[in-house]
Design a protein around this motif. Structure first.
Motif, PDB file in Angstrom:
ATOM      1  N   ASN A   1       0.821  -1.220   0.000  1.00  0.00           N
ATOM      2  CA  ASN A   1       0.000   0.000   0.000  1.00  0.00           C
ATOM      3  C   ASN A   1       0.850   1.263   0.000  1.00  0.00           C
TER       4      ASN A   1
ATOM      5  N   GLY B   1       2.543  -6.041   3.623  1.00  0.00           N
ATOM      6  CA  GLY B   1       2.535  -4.635   4.026  1.00  0.00           C
ATOM      7  C   GLY B   1       3.937  -4.100   4.229  1.00  0.00           C
ATOM      8  N   GLY B   2       4.014  -2.962   4.948  1.00  0.00           N
ATOM      9  CA  GLY B   2       5.319  -2.426   5.312  1.00  0.00           C
ATOM     10  C   GLY B   2       5.883  -1.434   4.320  1.00  0.00           C
TER      11      GLY B   2
ATOM     12  N   ARG C   1       4.828 -11.330  15.647  1.00  0.00           N
ATOM     13  CA  ARG C   1       5.676 -10.567  14.722  1.00  0.00           C
ATOM     14  C   ARG C   1       7.160 -10.694  15.066  1.00  0.00           C
TER      15      ARG C   1
ATOM     16  N   TYR D   1       4.721  -8.626   6.634  1.00  0.00           N
ATOM     17  CA  TYR D   1       3.880  -9.800   6.877  1.00  0.00           C
ATOM     18  C   TYR D   1       2.691  -9.841   5.929  1.00  0.00           C
TER      19      TYR D   1
ATOM     20  N   LEU E   1      -5.825  -7.400  14.694  1.00  0.00           N
ATOM     21  CA  LEU E   1      -4.946  -6.769  13.704  1.00  0.00           C
ATOM     22  C   LEU E   1      -4.084  -5.671  14.309  1.00  0.00           C
TER      23      LEU E   1
ATOM     24  N   VAL F   1      -3.577   1.025   9.524  1.00  0.00           N
ATOM     25  CA  VAL F   1      -3.026   2.237   8.912  1.00  0.00           C
ATOM     26  C   VAL F   1      -3.551   2.478   7.498  1.00  0.00           C
TER      27      VAL F   1
ATOM     28  N   GLU G   1      -4.210  -3.063   6.200  1.00  0.00           N
ATOM     29  CA  GLU G   1      -2.807  -3.099   6.632  1.00  0.00           C
ATOM     30  C   GLU G   1      -2.665  -2.546   8.039  1.00  0.00           C
ATOM     31  N   SER G   2      -1.957  -3.323   8.858  1.00  0.00           N
ATOM     32  CA  SER G   2      -1.680  -2.902  10.229  1.00  0.00           C
ATOM     33  C   SER G   2      -0.322  -3.458  10.626  1.00  0.00           C
ATOM     34  N   VAL G   3       0.501  -2.635  11.238  1.00  0.00           N
ATOM     35  CA  VAL G   3       1.818  -3.068  11.715  1.00  0.00           C
ATOM     36  C   VAL G   3       2.543  -3.938  10.674  1.00  0.00           C
ATOM     37  N   LYS G   4       2.730  -3.395   9.477  1.00  0.00           N
ATOM     38  CA  LYS G   4       3.473  -4.042   8.387  1.00  0.00           C
ATOM     39  C   LYS G   4       2.803  -5.309   7.856  1.00  0.00           C
ATOM     40  N   SER G   5       1.566  -5.574   8.278  1.00  0.00           N
ATOM     41  CA  SER G   5       0.894  -6.801   7.842  1.00  0.00           C
ATOM     42  C   SER G   5      -0.259  -6.481   6.917  1.00  0.00           C
ATOM     43  N   ALA G   6      -0.327  -7.183   5.801  1.00  0.00           N
ATOM     44  CA  ALA G   6      -1.480  -7.060   4.917  1.00  0.00           C
ATOM     45  C   ALA G   6      -2.361  -8.285   5.098  1.00  0.00           C
TER      46      ALA G   6
END
Lengths: 422, 171
Positions: A92, A133-134, A157, A222, B80, B84, B105-110
């Motif tokens: 994203n 993500g990320g 995580r 992740y 989650l 974001v 997406e939350s905390v680098k996770s999709a």
């Protein structure tokens, strides 16, 4: 966008049966990729370990996604790979705010010559949008990517970042720890303090306030599905390109674009200074120790490569990652503020990669005459424009100087480089 | 838009009244649905009971079964962490049951948002573009994801609130 479905083996076999084999030497490879699909999906295989010999980021990401979707729900799978130089942005993210696209364009396609003030680029660098993500990261041959797919219920995580830290410490990297962003950093403290050796979140060199900032050597991202969790991470072992990475990841357009989505958090990075093969082996052993309770299991590592593109779901994922739609239109909505001349503000909104509005405000006559630009741009897909000057010139009858100014400004802020096709 | 807001409001009334007296609601659900609907909605905005998937989405079908609202469950929003960004589907997009219609997406996770029912997206909750973090506050009410004109029936296991709560407690 739909998740790839599990592929029935009968279907797979029928594809093999119809494929011809002109050279006759593909039989081995074919057996190898069919055995991968079968081995991966076998419910008896609770712990699996793979290594890719391919340097293709699109292929490695697609194999990884295939593992996520096709491994047994209660299995844990390690997959290691190294990519040729590329910038990988998060699902994203906005490529125009995250990446210096002009640098890619100049380096890979000789589009426009790099300005003298820009640092020299390092040649062919691919731009990739991943599914997880990320934030944005740079990959090259000095960077090992490791990924773990595990049951969602077992997932945290930090769990596998801790595994990587244990592997690093066993190779003498005693400054490595997991930080609060689930990344791996090397502490830069000058004095050694006491620390619990098994604490993967603290080292003898951890500095709490002030002092030298830790160097980031591994970043995490992740992808979660109902039953499964994928954690993948970079590990900078010996990148020759550290000096130039910040240049690639700093966009000159950033301050002119308001973007929804995810913004990268930039960190100072460093090399760990370990040999690739040595760390690969150590990580495979650490994984084996963690899950199958014994040494020696890492010998069951299966090597994957280009031939696995023959698995239809891997091919589908590979093709999707390489589309212009996935790269440009997946970008969350954003607004570009152009100030082509004094006193004129132009605001352009882009959603799903399509220009939705182009509004000029200002006191001079130029604002009105930008109407032609507006009608040449609204409803256009960015990737169909490709070259702003060319696009506008072919659509505006009486081309004037101020049109050039706007076109150049757009070219500067929103370059749309051709994605590498090799 | 006004009609849609009233649906959302009615949906919230339904879920909050269900939460206050769950047993009575469950008892009446099959026996006298018409009465329950009339009492709460005075006719047009009637919705069926909210149903949950094993992927932690919920859907709420209209009484005639032709449209539905879809979102993620409170359990999912909590699991989650801070959201974001929410990738919403495009209006007029055709979807099949089991398709991903968006992602969170939350905390680098999709994480994908799947739809258990096929149809056409008629509306998306644009407020989530501006403030994705809102989904952590009211995922089963104001922070719905999308509305669909549905085709066919939901596929896969659909659970009532009680069954879903039991399912999440098991996990």
């Amino acid at each position: 966008m739909a998740p790839s479905r599990g592929l029935g083996l009968p279907q797979l076999r029928s594809i093999f049966a119809t494929s011809t084999d002109p050279r006759g030497n593909m039989a081995l490879a074919r057996r190898s990729f069919s055995s991968f699909a079968e081995r991966l999906a076998d419910p008896g295989n609770k712990f699996q370990s793979y290594l890719s010999r391919s340097r293709d980021p699109y292929l490695n990401l697609s194999i990884e996604d295939y593992i996520l979707r096709n491994s047994p729900p209660d299995s844990t799978v390690l997959f290691l790979y190294t990519n040729r130089p590329c910038i990988v942005i998060g699902r994203n993210q906005n490529p125009w705010t995250e990446v210096n696209l002009c640098m890619l364009d100049a380096a890979t396609h000789g589009g426009r010559a790099a300005k003298d003030t820009e640092p020299p680029a390092i040649g062919d660098v691919h731009l990739v949008r991943r599914r997880s993500g990320g934030g944005a990261v740079f990959h090259d041959e000095g960077n090992l990517n490791w990924s773990i797919t595990c049951p969602r219920g077992d997932f945290t995580r930090d769990k596998h970042a801790e595994m990587a830290v244990r592997a690093l410490r066993k190779l003498g990297v005693d400054r490595a720890r997991v930080n609060e962003r689930h990344d791996i950093v090397l502490d830069q403290g000058h004095t050694k303090r006491s620390a619990e050796p098994n604490d993967t979140h603290r080292t003898p060199y951890t500095v709490h306030e002030g002092g030298s900032r830790p160097l980031k050597v591994s970043g995490s991202a992740y992808k979660l599905t109902r039953a499964r969790a994928l954690h993948h991470a970079t590990t900078l072992l010996a990148s020759p390109n550290l000096h130039i990475i910040p240049q690639y990841l700093r966009s000159p357009a950033k301050k002119h674009i308001q973007a929804k989505g995810v913004e990268s958090v930039s960190s100072p990075v460093g090399n760990i200074g370990l040999d690739m093969t040595l760390f690969q082996k150590r990580l495979q052993e650490e994984f084996a120790a963690m899950y199958s309770g014994g040494a020696g299991k890492h010998s069951a590592v299966q090597t994957l490569g280009e031939e696995h593109l023959n698995i239809p779901d891997i091919r589908r994922g590979y093709d999707e990652l390489r589309t212009e739609d996935w790269m440009w239109s997946q970008t969350p909505q954003f607004t570009v503020n152009l100030q082509p001349f004094d006193g004129i503000h132009v605001e352009m909104k882009v959603h799903h990669g399509i220009i939705k509005t182009f509004d000029a405000n200002g006191a001079t006559h130029s604002a009105g005459s930008l109407e032609e630009v507006r009608s040449a741009l609204v409803d256009q897909k960015l990737q169909d424009i490709r070259n702003w000057n060319k696009h506008l010139r072919s659509r505006i009858d009486s081309w004037e100087d101020h049109h050039s100014v706007v076109a150049d400004r757009l070219e500067e802020l929103l370059p749309i480089p051709q994605l590498s096709t090799c | 838009m006004a009609a849609h807001f009233s649906v959302a409001r009615a949906a919230r009334q339904l879920s909050s009244s269900a939460a206050r007296r769950p047993s009575a609601f469950v008892c009446q659900r099959w026996q006298r649905p018409a009465i329950v609907e009339r009492r709460l909605f005075s006719g047009s905005a009637a919705v069926r009971e909210k149903k949950y998937t094993e992927d932690h989405e919920w859907i709420e079908l209209s009484a005639d079964g032709k449209t539905c609202t879809l979102g993620i469950s409170e359990y999912a929003a909590k699991a989650l962490g801070d959201v974001v960004y929410i990738e919403l589907p495009q209006v007029e997009m055709d979807v099949a049951a089991g398709d991903a219609i968006g992602a969170v997406e939350s905390v680098k996770s999709a994480s994908d948002i799947l739809t258990p029912i096929g149809g056409t997206v008629t509306e998306v909750n644009d407020a989530l573009q501006e403030k994705p973090g809102q989904i952590n506050k009211d995922p089963e009410g104001e922070s719905w994801i999308a509305r669909l004109k549905v085709e066919g029936e939901p596929e896969g296991k659909m659970m009532s609130k009680e069954e879903y709560t039991a399912f999440t407690e098991e996990a």
